[in-house]
Each structure stands twice: as structure tokens, then as C-alpha cells.
Design a protein around this motif. Structure first.
Motif, PDB file in Angstrom:
ATOM      1  N   VAL A  48       1.153  93.225  78.144  1.00  0.00           N
ATOM      2  CA  VAL A  48       1.498  92.520  79.463  1.00  0.00           C
ATOM      3  C   VAL A  48       0.897  93.689  80.393  1.00  0.00           C
ATOM      4  CG1 VAL A  48       3.247  91.866  81.053  1.00  0.00           C
ATOM      5  CG2 VAL A  48       3.032  91.089  78.603  1.00  0.00           C
ATOM      6  N   GLY A  49       1.402  94.920  80.260  1.00  0.00           N
ATOM      7  CA  GLY A  49       1.115  95.968  81.223  1.00  0.00           C
ATOM      8  C   GLY A  49      -0.106  96.556  81.413  1.00  0.00           C
ATOM      9  N   ALA A  50      -0.664  97.080  80.214  1.00  0.00           N
ATOM     10  CA  ALA A  50      -1.933  97.674  80.033  1.00  0.00           C
ATOM     11  C   ALA A  50      -3.027  96.450  80.381  1.00  0.00           C
ATOM     12  CB  ALA A  50      -2.127  98.385  78.877  1.00  0.00           C
TER      13      ALA A  50
ATOM     14  N   HIS B 144       2.605 101.444  86.692  1.00  0.00           N
ATOM     15  CA  HIS B 144       3.727 101.580  86.109  1.00  0.00           C
ATOM     16  C   HIS B 144       4.128 100.728  84.778  1.00  0.00           C
ATOM     17  CE1 HIS B 144       4.938 103.649  89.879  1.00  0.00           C
ATOM     18  NE2 HIS B 144       6.192 103.882  89.279  1.00  0.00           N
ATOM     19  N   LEU B 145       3.879  99.344  84.820  1.00  0.00           N
ATOM     20  CA  LEU B 145       3.995  98.515  83.709  1.00  0.00           C
ATOM     21  C   LEU B 145       3.230  98.902  82.316  1.00  0.00           C
ATOM     22  CD1 LEU B 145       5.796  96.277  83.050  1.00  0.00           C
ATOM     23  CD2 LEU B 145       3.916  94.765  83.367  1.00  0.00           C
ATOM     24  N   ALA B 146       1.968  99.579  82.698  1.00  0.00           N
ATOM     25  CA  ALA B 146       1.222  99.868  81.694  1.00  0.00           C
ATOM     26  C   ALA B 146       1.800 101.281  81.003  1.00  0.00           C
ATOM     27  CB  ALA B 146      -0.306 100.166  81.902  1.00  0.00           C
ATOM     28  N   PHE B 147       1.955 102.210  81.507  1.00  0.00           N
ATOM     29  CA  PHE B 147       2.733 103.455  81.050  1.00  0.00           C
ATOM     30  C   PHE B 147       3.976 102.979  80.407  1.00  0.00           C
ATOM     31  CE2 PHE B 147      -0.164 106.344  83.187  1.00  0.00           C
ATOM     32  CZ  PHE B 147      -0.347 107.138  82.263  1.00  0.00           C
TER      33      PHE B 147
ATOM     34  N   TYR C 147       3.368 103.092  76.596  1.00  0.00           N
ATOM     35  CA  TYR C 147       3.614 104.622  75.806  1.00  0.00           C
ATOM     36  C   TYR C 147       4.946 105.051  75.751  1.00  0.00           C
ATOM     37  CZ  TYR C 147      -1.483 104.536  76.079  1.00  0.00           C
ATOM     38  OH  TYR C 147      -2.494 104.135  75.835  1.00  0.00           O
ATOM     39  N   VAL C 148       5.810 104.521  77.012  1.00  0.00           N
ATOM     40  CA  VAL C 148       7.066 104.918  76.928  1.00  0.00           C
ATOM     41  C   VAL C 148       7.727 104.270  75.811  1.00  0.00           C
ATOM     42  CG1 VAL C 148       9.252 104.458  78.472  1.00  0.00           C
ATOM     43  CG2 VAL C 148       7.314 105.283  79.320  1.00  0.00           C
ATOM     44  N   LEU C 149       7.598 102.983  75.641  1.00  0.00           N
ATOM     45  CA  LEU C 149       8.056 102.273  74.610  1.00  0.00           C
ATOM     46  C   LEU C 149       7.783 102.575  73.311  1.00  0.00           C
ATOM     47  CD1 LEU C 149       8.568  98.417  76.092  1.00  0.00           C
ATOM     48  CD2 LEU C 149      10.485 100.321  75.530  1.00  0.00           C
TER      49      LEU C 149
END
Lengths: 223, 463
Positions: free
Chosen positions: B314-316, B343-346, B350-352
Motif C-alpha cells: 500500500v505505502g511503497a 511516510h507510508l512507504a517507510f 521497513y518500520v514494520l
């Protein structure tokens, strides 16, 4: 497909696309200098000032950066140099509600930065940023522009001034300027802003007297 | 859940540093959000705060991935790490170097004149987004990464078990290290500066990092569900292959408007439009594997792994593809829509990812048989709901900005300060929501396995 086949496809395919990318990059690097003016010592010094104050930490340039402050790609076309220099050295002295802090940029550094922005504005960016559709559409709804309005547009006044919501915020808003100023003040101010507003960052309007009078007439209609 | 090799415990040092930096990143992020409303809000200006926000992000993700790799390599090679003292040295060297860099940023923020030019390089902050770290720090980072890679490769060479997962993982990490180099030299031309800068930024996040994500996704699905390695590795190759086939030439979507030739409009437009495909395959892969799940003991690990796959897409993927075509990007380039995508991509990609690796491996490192996942779930929903609203508000702000500034010709400052003010306020509120989620996660991280498992007693029978 076997695991080994998938693995080999991944490795060979990646190398293949990377090779294409390298070839295109090589071609691009060879073309870049022709798409921009020559880089003088002043332009390079200005770029170093740009880095030193971490300008990209707030602004964008070519649309890349931090989205917190305006894009600088065409700034040297849209703002008079006198204004830019004064603003860089002490933003709030030109525009009291400016968000930009006084960073300690010296007079020499400001000149270098302006040379850098001048260079940037002349780079061939495939037409970016595009001109806003509505602001450039003259005579919308078959409404003819008055002579004064045409002067206002051709001199680029809206780069700094706002009328009815459209325009820049570097200079005062002009939506109701007709209530505040008279003809003599306007014409005198156009010819030499400093006489009327001490330390004004506005450049002298360099236009024939007839145009200046038409511009003043237009201003007086803004009430 | 226990570890097979004592040296895997070194992962925990990296995780702890990562978790602390994560907290720092979110606190400065809230300061930055408030500065959109009040620019003079804090003693440090927005540029310094933002530099800290994104550098803390990059560093904590990288240290998290290093820790995860130190866990994966001995497990896959079925042997102890080549040298634990070297890993420890590399850890502390990283901590010291990063602390010095951060102090430098703050110093330069308080007094820009201290950011002096010595031998042609700025000593405290190079003023280039994401890679602000000065040259001396670049060199230290390179040494640290080389020591890390050397240690990993020496471990693999001990038993020469080149499993697909560790091969792809180390391949991705080597690619990552190589792609740091294009950002390490100075060019007089701002066009060339940005051209090479995108090699680092794009080929990291849409190249090397996604390869690492593909390898770790396979590893986690194998560990949490017990899925078959054969199948997982085959899909992993297909995923990372598609990442490279679309992502490398997809770099072109950054070469539309920076002074580069117009053929990039075609190349970038076509290839970057295909970039979501491998991410969609990863989602399908996670769902297909999860359906086979019988008895999963590590519920938190599974939850985060699947969430990572979904939000990566969804984000990236989606939030990137909406503005990747040149016809659209011409108007949206450089607006808050990019911020929303970033924001949503990172977060998703990667954060998750790092958080799921922590939840998959930490119980084993701490020797926990079972743990209560309720705090992990709470943290997830606080963070995810908040992030969705942060992304929706910045997307809304970006749409307003595109329309009013780019199409109508209103001034940047007018749009930001007046028309988008409401979005900034809501964004800051959800920033606090995100911080609450992170705090729950930090508490969970430090307490996991260190408190007695709550035994759920059967409800007393009614009389």
C-alpha cells in the motif's frame, strides 16, 4: 520453474537491467552540461552556501527537498534580486511574518546564492515547474483585460503581490489598495519606492510613463 | 523458542539501539509537525529537526537490519558467528560515530557558521537530504559496514551452506553498501548532484532494501509458520527479481524534472508503474503461506510479518504509483503528496519489517517459550491507525496544494499557512497517537520475556 532457474533469472536479469541503466546513465551524464549554462566560480560558491546552511532541510530545488518552504528552481526569475538579497540576510526585515529565520548569511554569500539560483533557473528541466493554468489564462470568460491589467501581468507584479487571492506573498496584498493610496502616491512610488517606503525591497518599475499611469489607474480600481 | 547458536544474541544490542532511535525519531517528528503550525516553535529550526527525524529513521532501520542479519546468518549457516568481538566492536563503533554525527547536526543547527568548509567538505552537515552526514562520518560508516559484511561472509564460508535466503540477504546488503558510494563525492553541478543522489536514495529504498525485505520475509514465514523452504525461496527469487527488473530503471521517475534528458519520462514512467507488482506478489506470498498455518505460537511475529507485506504494497506501491506517471507528476512533483508516500512507504516497507524481525527473533534470543502478544497488538493499532491518518492528512494537503498552487497559481506560503493549516493540526494530533504506539512497543521490547506469563484462569463456574 526450478529454484535454480528462478535464482539464475534473478541474477542474470538484475545484471541485464543494471547494464542498461549504466549505459543510459553514461549517455545522460554526457548530455547534462549542454542542458545548463556554464558553471562559474560564483555559481559553485553559491552551491556551497546552499549546502552550508542546509537550505534543502526546508526548501525544495528542482522539486526535491523538504516541502516545508517554497521551491527555489525559478526563484531568481520570480523575485527581484534586491529583494532576494535583503530577504536572505534578514527575512523579517523585508517580510515581518516570514517563517524563515535569520541564519547569518553574509552579503557575499547572498550574492553567490543569487548567482547559483540564476544558474538553476536556466537549467532545461523539461518544462518544470509548469505555469499555473488559471493564473496564466488571460481574458477568462471572454472578459477583456484593461490596459493597466495588461501592464500588471507583463511586469510580473503578481510574482510578489496578491490580488483577490492570486499572486505571491513577498510584497503587500493589493486587493484593496485603491482605498489606501491616491494616484500621486502610486505613481511616485512606482518610480522610486524608497522615497515612499524606507528600505523598501521593491525594485523601481522600469516602464514608460504611459504604462505607469495605466498601472496606477488599475490600482485605483482595486477597492 | 530458543536460539541454536549463542552468538545470535549479538542481534539484541543492535535491536536495542534501533528501538531507542525509533523513539527519538518520533519525538523529533512531532516537533517537526508542530513547526508546520508554528515555525518558531523550538530552539532548533525545522531543517535540523527534519534532518534528525529522517537520519534517525535511516540509522535505526539499518542497525535493526544489521541485528536481524547477525541473527539470520548463524541460523542459516548452522554455525557460530565468525567473530563476536568484531561484531561487538562494530556495534560500539557505530553507536559512537552516530552520536558524533547527531551532535554535529545540532551544533550546526544552533550555529550555522560552525559548519565550516575544510578540504572542500563541510565538517558538520553536508546539506544533502538523507545523506547529510559529513565525509569523515561517511568513511566511518563505510568501515563499519565493511566489517559487518566481512564478519557475515566469513561466517558463511565456515560451513559454505549457501542457502537462498542468506545469499539474497547478503547480496542485498552488498548492493546497499555499494550504492552508498555515489553519494560520497562533490559535484559542482546541482543537476549531477541530484542525479547521483538518487542512485543512493532510490536504489536503496526501491532496490537493495526491498531485496533485503524479500529475503527476511521468506525467513520469517519459515520461522513463524514452518512453511517449506523450497517454495518460499522460489517465490523469494521471483519477488526480488521483479524488484530489480522494475526498480532499477524505475529510478527514471526521479529524472523527469531535474535537468536530465526527456527520454527518462518514458523509461521512468513505464518501469516505475510496474514497481508495485513484486510488492503485490509478496502480499500474495504471505497470504498463501499463512493459510497453511496450523498452530502458530508466535502470534505477534506472524501479525507483524503479514502487516509488513500489506503495508509495503500500500505505502511503497500504491501511494507511489498514483503520482509516478510524468503527466501527473508534472503537477504533483515536490508537493505534500510525496511526503505522504514517503511516510507510508517507510512505515509499511521497513518500520514494520524491522519490528516483525524483532518479534520473530527476540523471543528466541531471550529464551521465551510463550509470551503475551497483547501489547504488540496494541502498539500495532495505535501506530497503524495514526499513520493512516497522518498519510490521509498529508495526501489531502498535497491535493489542495497541487490544485491551488500548481493549477491556480496561489503562492506557496498562502496555501501552506492558510488553506492547509487544518491538515497540519490533525496530522500533529495523530503524531501523538503514533508516539503512544511506539511507547507501548518500547515497553514491550524491554519487558518481553522478563515478566511472568499471565496464566489465564478458567472462569469460576456459576452456582
Amino acid at each position: 520453474m526450478s529454484n535454480k532457474g528462478a535464482r539464475n533469472l534473478f541474477i542474470v536479469g538484475s545484471l541485464f537491467f543494471f547494464a542498461i541503466f549504466l549505459a543510459l546513465s553514461f549517455d545522460t551524464i554526457g548530455k547534462l552540461d549542454k542542458r545548463a549554462p556554464e558553471i562559474t566560480e560564483d555559481v559553485n560558491a553559491g552551491k556551497m552556501v546552499w549546502h552550508k546552511y542546509d537550505c534543502i532541510g526546508c526548501h525544495t530545488i528542482f522539486g526535491t527537498g523538504s516541502y516545508f518552504a517554497p521551491d527555489m528552481t525559478k526563484v531568481s526569475e520570480r523575485r527581484p534580486k534586491e529583494y532576494l538579497k535583503q530577504f536572505m540576510m534578514d527575512p523579517k526585515s523585508v517580510k515581518p511574518n516570514a517563517a524563515m529565520p535569520k541564519l547569518g548569511i553574509s552579503s557575499e554569500e547572498a550574492d553567490h546564492l543569487i548567482a547559483f539560483f540564476d544558474w538553476i533557473s536556466k537549467v532545461d528541466t523539461n518544462g518544470w515547474p509548469p505555469k499555473p493554468i488559471l493564473a496564466t489564462a488571460a481574458g477568462v470568460n471572454s472578459r477583456e483585460l484593461s490596459a493597466g491589467q495588461k501592464v500588471y501581468q507583463s511586469l510580473g507584479c503578481s510574482n510578489c503581490h496578491t490580488i483577490s487571492g492570486i499572486g505571491g506573498t513577498a510584497g503587500p496584498e493589493l486587493t484593496h489598495v485603491g482605498n489606501k493610496r491616491d494616484r500621486a502616491w502610486l505613481i511616485g512610488h512606482f518610480k522610486n519606492p524608497d522615497d515612499y517606503v524606507p528600505h523598501s525591497a521593491m525594485p523601481k518599475v522600469k516602464a514608460p510613463d504611459a504604462d505607469i499611469e495605466q498601472l496606477a489607474e488599475y490600482m485605483l480600481t482595486l477597492k | 523458542m530458543t536460539i541454536k547458536h549463542e552468538s545470535q544474541k549479538i542481534a539484541q544490542n543492535f535491536y536495542t539501539f534501533a528501538v531507542i532511535l525509533f523513539l527519538v525519531q518520533i519525538v523529533v517528528g512531532i516537533i517537526a509537525a508542530l513547526q508546520f503550525i508554528w515555525p518558531d516553535f523550538f530552539i532548533l529550526n525545522f531543517n535540523t529537526i527534519k534532518t534528525l527525524h529522517i537520519n534517525a529513521l535511516i540509522v535505526w532501520l539499518l542497525t535493526g537490519l544489521m541485528g536481524a542479519t547477525y541473527y539470520v546468518i548463524p541460523e542459516e549457516s548452522e554455525t557460530e558467528l565468525w567473530s563476536v568481538p568484531l561484531a561487538r566492536l562494530q556495534f560500539w563503533a557505530t553507536v559512537v560515530a552516530i552520536t558524533a554525527v547527531v551532535l554535529g547536526y545540532i551544533w550546526a543547527g544552533l550555529n550555522p557558521q560552525a559548519n565550516k568548509l575544510v578540504f572542500g567538505t563541510l565538517m558538520l552537515n553536508e546539506g544533502r537530504k538523507y545523506i547529510e552526514a559529513p565525509r569523515w562520518a561517511d568513511n566511518l560508516i563505510v568501515i563499519s559496514v565493511l566489517l559487518f559484511l566481512f564478519n557475515c561472509f566469513m561466517t558463511v564460508l565456515k560451513t559454505k551452506k549457501w542457502t537462498g535466503i542468506q545469499g539474497v540477504l547478503l547480496g542485498g546488503l552488498t548492493f546497499l553498501a555499494l550504492m552508498y558510494i555515489p553519494g560520497m563525492f562533490y559535484t559542482k553541478s546541482m543537476v549531477k548532484d541530484q542525479f547521483w543522489w538518487w542512485w543512493v536514495v532510490h536504489l536503496w529504498v526501491e532496490g537493495a532494501w526491498e531485496i533485503i525485505a524479500g529475503a527476511l520475509l521468506a525467513f520469517m514465514l519459515m520461522k513463524v509458520i514452518g512453511a517449506k523452504r523450497e517454495v518460499l525461496e522460489k517465490w523469494m527469487y521471483i519477488e526480488v527479481g521483479l524488484v530489480m527488473f522494475t526498480g532499477i530503471l524505475g529510478t527514471g521517475h526521479h529524472y523527469y524534472w531535474i535537468g536530465t534528458p526527456a527520454y527518462w519520462l518514458w523509461i521512468g514512467g513505464i518501469f516505475s508503474s510496474l514497481e508495485p507488482i513484486p510488492l503485490l506478489v509478496m502480499v500474495w506470498d504471505a497470504f498463501r503461506t499463512t493459510r497453511e498455518a496450523r498452530a502458530v505460537t508466535n502470534k505477534a511475529g506472524l501479525y507483524y510479518t503479514v502487516a509488513h507485506a500489506i503495508f509495503n504494497f500500500v505505502g511503497a506501491g500504491l501511494w507511489g504509483v498514483i503520482h509516478t506517471l510524468p503527466q501527473v507528476n508534472r503537477w504533483t512533483h515536490g508537493t505534500q503528496i510525496t511526503t505522504a508516500h514517503g511516510h507510508l512507504a517507510f512505515y509499511g516497507a521497513y518500520v514494520l519489517l524491522v519490528m516483525s524481525m524483532i518479534y520473530v527473533t527476540l523471543p528466541a534470543i531471550r529464551g521465551v517459550k510463550e509470551f503475551d502478544p497483547s501489547r504488540a497488538f496494541q502498539a500495532f493499532w495505535w501506530m497503524t491507525i495514526s499513520m493512516i491518518f497522518i498519510v490521509l492528512t498529508t495526501t489531502g494537503a498535497g491535493m489542495v496544494q497541487t490544485y491551488m498552487e500548481r493549477l491556480m497559481g496561489l503562492d506557496y506560503v498562502t496555501v501552506k499557512a492558510s488553506y492547509n493549516l487544518w491538515f497540519w493540526i490533525v496530522r500533529a494530533i495523530f503524531g501523538v497517537g503514533f508516539l503512544i504506539g511506539v511507547l507501548i512497543f518500547v515497553v514491550d521490547y524491554f519487558k518481553l520475556g522478563k515478566e511472568p506469563v499471565r496464566v489465564i484462569k478458567a472462569a469460576p463456574e456459576r452456582a
